[in-house]
Design an enzyme around this catalytic site. Structure first.
Site, PDB file in Angstrom:
ATOM      1  N   LEU A  65       0.826  -1.209   0.000  1.00 11.77           N
ATOM      2  CA  LEU A  65       0.000   0.000   0.000  1.00 11.77           C
ATOM      3  C   LEU A  65       0.861   1.259   0.000  1.00 11.77           C
ATOM      4  O   LEU A  65       2.043   1.213   0.330  1.00 11.77           O
ATOM      5  CB  LEU A  65      -0.918  -0.042   1.235  1.00 11.77           C
ATOM      6  CG  LEU A  65      -1.919  -1.213   1.222  1.00 11.77           C
ATOM      7  CD1 LEU A  65      -2.511  -1.460   2.607  1.00 11.77           C
ATOM      8  CD2 LEU A  65      -3.022  -0.961   0.199  1.00 11.77           C
ATOM      9  N   PRO A  66       0.250   2.414  -0.346  1.00 14.22           N
ATOM     10  CA  PRO A  66       1.062   3.617  -0.583  1.00 14.22           C
ATOM     11  C   PRO A  66       1.804   4.204   0.618  1.00 14.22           C
ATOM     12  O   PRO A  66       2.936   4.650   0.460  1.00 14.22           O
ATOM     13  CB  PRO A  66       0.037   4.639  -1.101  1.00 14.22           C
ATOM     14  CG  PRO A  66      -1.094   3.826  -1.634  1.00 14.22           C
ATOM     15  CD  PRO A  66      -1.139   2.601  -0.771  1.00 14.22           C
ATOM     16  N   THR A  96       6.431   0.521   1.897  1.00 19.69           N
ATOM     17  CA  THR A  96       7.474   1.298   2.571  1.00 19.69           C
ATOM     18  C   THR A  96       6.775   2.295   3.494  1.00 19.69           C
ATOM     19  O   THR A  96       6.077   3.198   3.011  1.00 19.69           O
ATOM     20  CB  THR A  96       8.331   2.073   1.549  1.00 19.69           C
ATOM     21  OG1 THR A  96       8.891   1.140   0.628  1.00 19.69           O
ATOM     22  CG2 THR A  96       9.445   2.832   2.249  1.00 19.69           C
ATOM     23  N   LYS A 171      15.543  -0.491   4.540  1.00 17.80           N
ATOM     24  CA  LYS A 171      15.061   0.095   3.274  1.00 17.80           C
ATOM     25  C   LYS A 171      15.379   1.600   3.233  1.00 17.80           C
ATOM     26  O   LYS A 171      15.834   2.138   2.217  1.00 17.80           O
ATOM     27  CB  LYS A 171      13.553  -0.156   3.167  1.00 17.80           C
ATOM     28  CG  LYS A 171      12.800   0.696   2.169  1.00 17.80           C
ATOM     29  CD  LYS A 171      12.918   0.194   0.745  1.00 17.80           C
ATOM     30  CE  LYS A 171      12.222   1.143  -0.215  1.00 17.80           C
ATOM     31  NZ  LYS A 171      12.423   0.791  -1.598  1.00 17.80           N
ATOM     32  N   LYS A 246       9.466  10.687  -0.789  1.00 11.29           N
ATOM     33  CA  LYS A 246       8.715  10.045   0.309  1.00 11.29           C
ATOM     34  C   LYS A 246       9.677   9.259   1.212  1.00 11.29           C
ATOM     35  O   LYS A 246       9.618   9.361   2.438  1.00 11.29           O
ATOM     36  CB  LYS A 246       7.662   9.089  -0.287  1.00 11.29           C
ATOM     37  CG  LYS A 246       6.987   8.206   0.735  1.00 11.29           C
ATOM     38  CD  LYS A 246       6.282   6.997   0.131  1.00 11.29           C
ATOM     39  CE  LYS A 246       6.045   5.955   1.201  1.00 11.29           C
ATOM     40  NZ  LYS A 246       5.510   4.703   0.711  1.00 11.29           N
TER      41      LYS A 246
HETATM   42  P1  NAD Z   1       0.638   2.428  -6.171  1.00 10.71           P
HETATM   43  O1  NAD Z   1       0.065   3.725  -5.764  1.00 10.71           O
HETATM   44  O2  NAD Z   1       0.890   2.170  -7.610  1.00 10.71           O
HETATM   45  O3  NAD Z   1      -0.277   1.236  -5.626  1.00 10.71           O
HETATM   46  C1  NAD Z   1      -0.930   1.238  -4.390  1.00 10.71           C
HETATM   47  C2  NAD Z   1      -2.239   0.505  -4.548  1.00 10.71           C
HETATM   48  O4  NAD Z   1      -2.911   0.483  -3.287  1.00 10.71           O
HETATM   49  C3  NAD Z   1      -3.203   1.189  -5.543  1.00 10.71           C
HETATM   50  O5  NAD Z   1      -3.644   0.259  -6.505  1.00 10.71           O
HETATM   51  C4  NAD Z   1      -4.335   1.696  -4.660  1.00 10.71           C
HETATM   52  O6  NAD Z   1      -5.601   1.700  -5.309  1.00 10.71           O
HETATM   53  C5  NAD Z   1      -4.298   0.678  -3.536  1.00 10.71           C
HETATM   54  N1  NAD Z   1      -4.942   1.143  -2.309  1.00 10.71           N
HETATM   55  C6  NAD Z   1      -4.916   2.380  -1.756  1.00 10.71           C
HETATM   56  N2  NAD Z   1      -5.643   2.389  -0.613  1.00 10.71           N
HETATM   57  C7  NAD Z   1      -6.098   1.128  -0.436  1.00 10.71           C
HETATM   58  C8  NAD Z   1      -6.895   0.502   0.567  1.00 10.71           C
HETATM   59  N3  NAD Z   1      -7.346   1.178   1.625  1.00 10.71           N
HETATM   60  N4  NAD Z   1      -7.198  -0.804   0.422  1.00 10.71           N
HETATM   61  C9  NAD Z   1      -6.751  -1.509  -0.660  1.00 10.71           C
HETATM   62  N5  NAD Z   1      -5.996  -0.975  -1.638  1.00 10.71           N
HETATM   63  C10 NAD Z   1      -5.679   0.326  -1.524  1.00 10.71           C
HETATM   64  O7  NAD Z   1       1.993   2.272  -5.321  1.00 10.71           O
HETATM   65  P2  NAD Z   1       3.232   1.314  -5.660  1.00 10.71           P
HETATM   66  O8  NAD Z   1       4.183   2.036  -6.545  1.00 10.71           O
HETATM   67  O9  NAD Z   1       2.710  -0.044  -6.031  1.00 10.71           O
HETATM   68  O10 NAD Z   1       3.932   1.282  -4.222  1.00 10.71           O
HETATM   69  C11 NAD Z   1       3.407   0.510  -3.158  1.00 10.71           C
HETATM   70  C12 NAD Z   1       4.396   0.572  -2.003  1.00 10.71           C
HETATM   71  O11 NAD Z   1       5.667   0.081  -2.425  1.00 10.71           O
HETATM   72  C13 NAD Z   1       4.656   2.013  -1.506  1.00 10.71           C
HETATM   73  O12 NAD Z   1       4.764   1.972  -0.115  1.00 10.71           O
HETATM   74  C14 NAD Z   1       5.969   2.389  -2.185  1.00 10.71           C
HETATM   75  O13 NAD Z   1       6.709   3.353  -1.439  1.00 10.71           O
HETATM   76  C15 NAD Z   1       6.685   1.048  -2.228  1.00 10.71           C
HETATM   77  N6  NAD Z   1       7.669   0.909  -3.311  1.00 10.71           N
HETATM   78  C16 NAD Z   1       7.397   1.355  -4.568  1.00 10.71           C
HETATM   79  C17 NAD Z   1       8.350   1.195  -5.580  1.00 10.71           C
HETATM   80  C18 NAD Z   1       8.086   1.683  -6.999  1.00 10.71           C
HETATM   81  O14 NAD Z   1       9.040   1.756  -7.793  1.00 10.71           O
HETATM   82  N7  NAD Z   1       6.859   2.006  -7.368  1.00 10.71           N
HETATM   83  C19 NAD Z   1       9.564   0.557  -5.296  1.00 10.71           C
HETATM   84  C20 NAD Z   1       9.792   0.080  -4.012  1.00 10.71           C
HETATM   85  C21 NAD Z   1       8.840   0.253  -3.017  1.00 10.71           C
END
Ligand code: NAD
Length: 298
Positions: A65-66, A96, A171, A246
């Site tokens: 999740l975000p 994260t 991380k 972030k």
């Molecule tokens: P994203 O925003 O693409 O995906 C998050 C998903 O969570 C979305 O599909 C959203 O609809 C869903 N969501 C939001 N609230 C929700 C809820 N209450 N219940 C169910 N689903 C819900 O984000 P991401 O890029 O997939 O990143 C996810 C996590 O991974 C973050 O914490 C980010 O910091 C970490 N991360 C991201 C990357 C990257 O390159 N994108 C790399 C490493 C770590």
């Protein structure tokens, strides 16, 4: 094979869930964006109507999740997983978030007899799709051992960093370092190139000398030096600067809470914030676009 509840099917979660399906696990998925569930359901997952429905009866529950607020909302409170689950799955949070929030969730879970680990990832969307993510895990040793085979379906390097929150700390240390090295490399490239050095030649000298790093080997921030790098594609793709910011915000806050001094991390935080505010698309560009802070406008 296990029954796995998977919550959060965004940029990272969807390809991670896909790899679990490919490995033969039974998957129940939930995302507030219904389309994300529909796509996974077409590939064999069961779409659930709520996070609790996805998690109820599962052996493992994975959240991707975000941010802190959303993870807390899904886990804690009267409608959260910890309160509502009657069975006892192992909760694996791959988001994260701050180490403090991870520890708070772990304590709340333990009070209800639930086990949790924090397992944030490195490797980005490509690593998620290829199943080559690095997982940095915080939690009890026996919970790590139970989760490890499942995490191996999505990643290559799975490391037990320590107790609850230690995965998040690892991380943040990793990403703070990459942010600083990227900014320092961009600064040095701009200095040399401003005096007539060829970008490729200078990059090659530094990569083969003591300034060599992941940045100069794989992610050169100067446009045109590496055809594959985001810098050569107008900083599209890669790891969004807004996500790096972030992580820097979390790292600096964590240092404050821990009484630690992170002057380079704090400076990098300010610099990435400056770049993020330079235009509407700036936060979505790859983080190597920090290079633009050091180059004169065309
Ligand atoms: P994203 O925003 O693409 O995906 C998050 C998903 O969570 C979305 O599909 C959203 O609809 C869903 N969501 C939001 N609230 C929700 C809820 N209450 N219940 C169910 N689903 C819900 O984000 P991401 O890029 O997939 O990143 C996810 C996590 O991974 C973050 O914490 C980010 O910091 C970490 N991360 C991201 C990357 C990257 O390159 N994108 C790399 C490493 C770590």
């Amino acid at each position: 094979m296990s029954v796995i509840g998977f919550i959060g099917l965004g940029t990272m979660g969807a390809p991670m869930a896909r790899n679990l399906l490919k490995a033969g696990h039974e998957l129940r998925v939930f995302d507030v964006t219904a389309d994300a569930c529909v796509a996974l359901a077409a590939e064999g997952a069961t779409a659930a109507g709520t996070a609790v429905e996805a998690a109820q009866g599962a052996d493992f529950v994975i959240t991707m999740l975000p941010n802190d607020a959303i993870v807390s909302r899904v886990m804690l409170g009267n409608d959260g997983l910890i309160e509502r689950l009657s069975a006892r799955p192992l909760l694996i949070d791959c988001s994260t978030i701050s180490p403090d929030t991870s520890r708070r969730i772990a304590r709340a879970a333990a009070e209800k007899g639930l086990r949790t680990i924090d397992a944030p990832v490195s490797g980005g969307p490509r690593g998620a799709a290829d199943g080559t993510l690095s997982f940095m895990v915080g939690g009890a040793g026996e919970d790590f051992a139970q989760a490890e085979p499942v995490l191996k379906n999505m990643g290559r390097m799975i490391v037990h960093a320590g107790d609850s929150g230690a995965g998040q700390v690892a991380k943040l240390c990793n990403n703070m370092t990459v942010a600083v090295v990227m900014a320092a490399t961009a600064e040095a490239l701009a200095l040399g190139i401003s005096q007539g050095l060829d970008p490729e030649t200078l990059s090659g000298i530094m990569a083969g000398s003591t300034a060599g790093s992941f940045v100069l080997d794989r992610w050169n921030p100067w446009p045109g030096v590496m055809p594959e790098a985001p810098a050569s594609h107008d900083y599209a793709g890669g790891f969004q600067l807004g996500l790096m910011l972030k992580d820097l915000n979390l790292a600096v806050a964590n240092a404050r809470d821990a009484g630690a001094s992170v002057p380079f991390g704090a400076l990098a935080q300010s610099m990435y914030m400056l770049q993020a505010r330079r235009g509407q698309d700036a936060p979505r560009a790859d983080f190597s676009s920090i290079q633009k802070l050091f180059t004169r406008p065309a």
